[in-house]
Design a protein around this motif. Structure first.
Motif, PDB file in Angstrom:
ATOM      1  N   TRP A 167       1.003  -1.157   0.001  1.00 15.10           N
ATOM      2  CA  TRP A 167       0.160  -0.176   0.053  1.00 15.10           C
ATOM      3  C   TRP A 167       0.746   1.241   0.147  1.00 15.10           C
ATOM      4  CZ3 TRP A 167      -3.420  -2.315   4.476  1.00 15.10           C
ATOM      5  CH2 TRP A 167      -4.521  -2.975   4.088  1.00 15.10           C
ATOM      6  N   ILE A 168       1.828   1.353   0.809  1.00  8.73           N
ATOM      7  CA  ILE A 168       2.775   2.458   0.915  1.00  8.73           C
ATOM      8  C   ILE A 168       3.532   2.776  -0.372  1.00  8.73           C
ATOM      9  CG2 ILE A 168       4.611   3.380   2.141  1.00  8.73           C
ATOM     10  CD1 ILE A 168       3.568   2.067   4.746  1.00  8.73           C
ATOM     11  N   ILE A 169       4.014   1.543  -0.996  1.00 10.41           N
ATOM     12  CA  ILE A 169       4.723   1.719  -2.266  1.00 10.41           C
ATOM     13  C   ILE A 169       4.028   2.550  -3.325  1.00 10.41           C
ATOM     14  CG2 ILE A 169       6.038   0.648  -4.123  1.00 10.41           C
ATOM     15  CD1 ILE A 169       7.128  -1.370  -1.898  1.00 10.41           C
ATOM     16  N   GLY A 170       2.711   1.759  -3.215  1.00  7.12           N
ATOM     17  CA  GLY A 170       1.883   2.327  -4.351  1.00  7.12           C
ATOM     18  C   GLY A 170       1.218   3.760  -4.251  1.00  7.12           C
ATOM     19  N   ILE A 171       0.929   4.407  -3.035  1.00  8.42           N
ATOM     20  CA  ILE A 171       0.856   5.473  -2.519  1.00  8.42           C
ATOM     21  C   ILE A 171       1.784   6.574  -3.040  1.00  8.42           C
ATOM     22  CG2 ILE A 171      -0.077   7.079  -0.838  1.00  8.42           C
ATOM     23  CD1 ILE A 171      -1.788   4.689   0.236  1.00  8.42           C
ATOM     24  N   ILE A 222      -1.412  -1.063  -5.022  1.00 15.22           N
ATOM     25  CA  ILE A 222      -2.389  -0.853  -4.100  1.00 15.22           C
ATOM     26  C   ILE A 222      -3.355  -2.088  -4.023  1.00 15.22           C
ATOM     27  CG2 ILE A 222      -4.354   0.639  -3.401  1.00 15.22           C
ATOM     28  CD1 ILE A 222      -2.794   3.022  -4.245  1.00 15.22           C
ATOM     29  N   ILE A 223      -3.754  -2.164  -5.339  1.00 12.49           N
ATOM     30  CA  ILE A 223      -4.705  -3.699  -5.497  1.00 12.49           C
ATOM     31  C   ILE A 223      -4.010  -4.871  -4.936  1.00 12.49           C
ATOM     32  CG2 ILE A 223      -5.879  -4.981  -7.184  1.00 12.49           C
ATOM     33  CD1 ILE A 223      -6.169  -2.405  -8.806  1.00 12.49           C
ATOM     34  N   PHE A 224      -2.679  -5.173  -5.051  1.00 16.76           N
ATOM     35  CA  PHE A 224      -1.968  -6.045  -4.567  1.00 16.76           C
ATOM     36  C   PHE A 224      -2.194  -6.325  -2.927  1.00 16.76           C
ATOM     37  CE2 PHE A 224       2.039  -8.219  -2.938  1.00 16.76           C
ATOM     38  CZ  PHE A 224       1.662  -9.383  -3.479  1.00 16.76           C
ATOM     39  N   GLY A 225      -2.047  -5.113  -2.482  1.00 17.88           N
ATOM     40  CA  GLY A 225      -2.074  -5.036  -0.955  1.00 17.88           C
ATOM     41  C   GLY A 225      -3.676  -5.507  -0.562  1.00 17.88           C
ATOM     42  N   VAL A 226      -4.517  -4.951  -1.233  1.00 18.07           N
ATOM     43  CA  VAL A 226      -5.762  -5.334  -0.909  1.00 18.07           C
ATOM     44  C   VAL A 226      -6.133  -6.802  -1.200  1.00 18.07           C
ATOM     45  CG1 VAL A 226      -8.261  -4.839  -1.779  1.00 18.07           C
ATOM     46  CG2 VAL A 226      -6.805  -2.995  -1.574  1.00 18.07           C
ATOM     47  N   VAL A 227      -5.498  -7.104  -2.062  1.00 16.90           N
ATOM     48  CA  VAL A 227      -5.992  -8.773  -2.491  1.00 16.90           C
ATOM     49  C   VAL A 227      -5.255  -9.545  -1.274  1.00 16.90           C
ATOM     50  CG1 VAL A 227      -5.076 -10.877  -3.960  1.00 16.90           C
ATOM     51  CG2 VAL A 227      -6.124  -8.711  -4.964  1.00 16.90           C
ATOM     52  N   LEU A 228      -3.878  -9.154  -0.821  1.00 13.01           N
ATOM     53  CA  LEU A 228      -3.285  -9.608   0.447  1.00 13.01           C
ATOM     54  C   LEU A 228      -4.030  -9.604   1.764  1.00 13.01           C
ATOM     55  CD1 LEU A 228       0.537  -9.015   0.016  1.00 13.01           C
ATOM     56  CD2 LEU A 228      -0.797 -11.077  -0.390  1.00 13.01           C
ATOM     57  N   SER A 229      -4.899  -8.499   1.810  1.00  8.67           N
ATOM     58  CA  SER A 229      -5.657  -8.047   2.971  1.00  8.67           C
ATOM     59  C   SER A 229      -6.718  -9.206   3.075  1.00  8.67           C
ATOM     60  CB  SER A 229      -6.272  -6.762   3.075  1.00  8.67           C
ATOM     61  OG  SER A 229      -7.103  -6.599   1.817  1.00  8.67           O
ATOM     62  N   THR A 230      -7.293  -9.724   1.956  1.00  8.67           N
ATOM     63  CA  THR A 230      -8.506 -10.688   2.166  1.00  8.67           C
ATOM     64  C   THR A 230      -7.807 -12.136   2.707  1.00  8.67           C
ATOM     65  OG1 THR A 230      -8.141 -11.723   0.047  1.00  8.67           O
ATOM     66  CG2 THR A 230      -9.465  -9.731   0.014  1.00  8.67           C
TER      67      THR A 230
END
Length: 81
Positions: A36-40, A70-78
């Motif tokens: 998330w941080i890298i994407g932002i 960011i989407i990779f972070g969201v997928v990992l959060s699931t």
């Protein structure tokens, strides 16, 4: 008074299952937050300095790269428990 009828079939009892809490791997949360941080930061740096070396060649693809992180972070959060 009439006598009550008895059941002909046995009552269903579900099999015993052990309730083990599944834990997520130790690397999952740090990778998720870092993604998330890298994407932002990638998107922010592109907007602040679009002519920076390395970013200038990618033009608007920088937005896609940032959103992929960011989407990779969201997928990992699931998968996080």
């Amino acid at each position: 008074m009439p006598k009550s009828k008895t059941r002909k079939k046995a009552v269903y009892t579900p099999p015993q299952t052990s309730q083990q809490v599944k834990m997520s791997p130790r690397w999952l949360a740090p990778v998720m937050v870092a993604s998330w941080i890298i994407g932002i930061l990638w998107i922010a740096v592109y907007y602040i300095a679009p002519t920076a070396p390395g970013l200038a060649y990618l033009h608007n693809w920088n937005l896609l790269i940032g959103f992929v992180f960011i989407i990779f972070g969201v997928v990992l959060s699931t998968r996080w428990r």
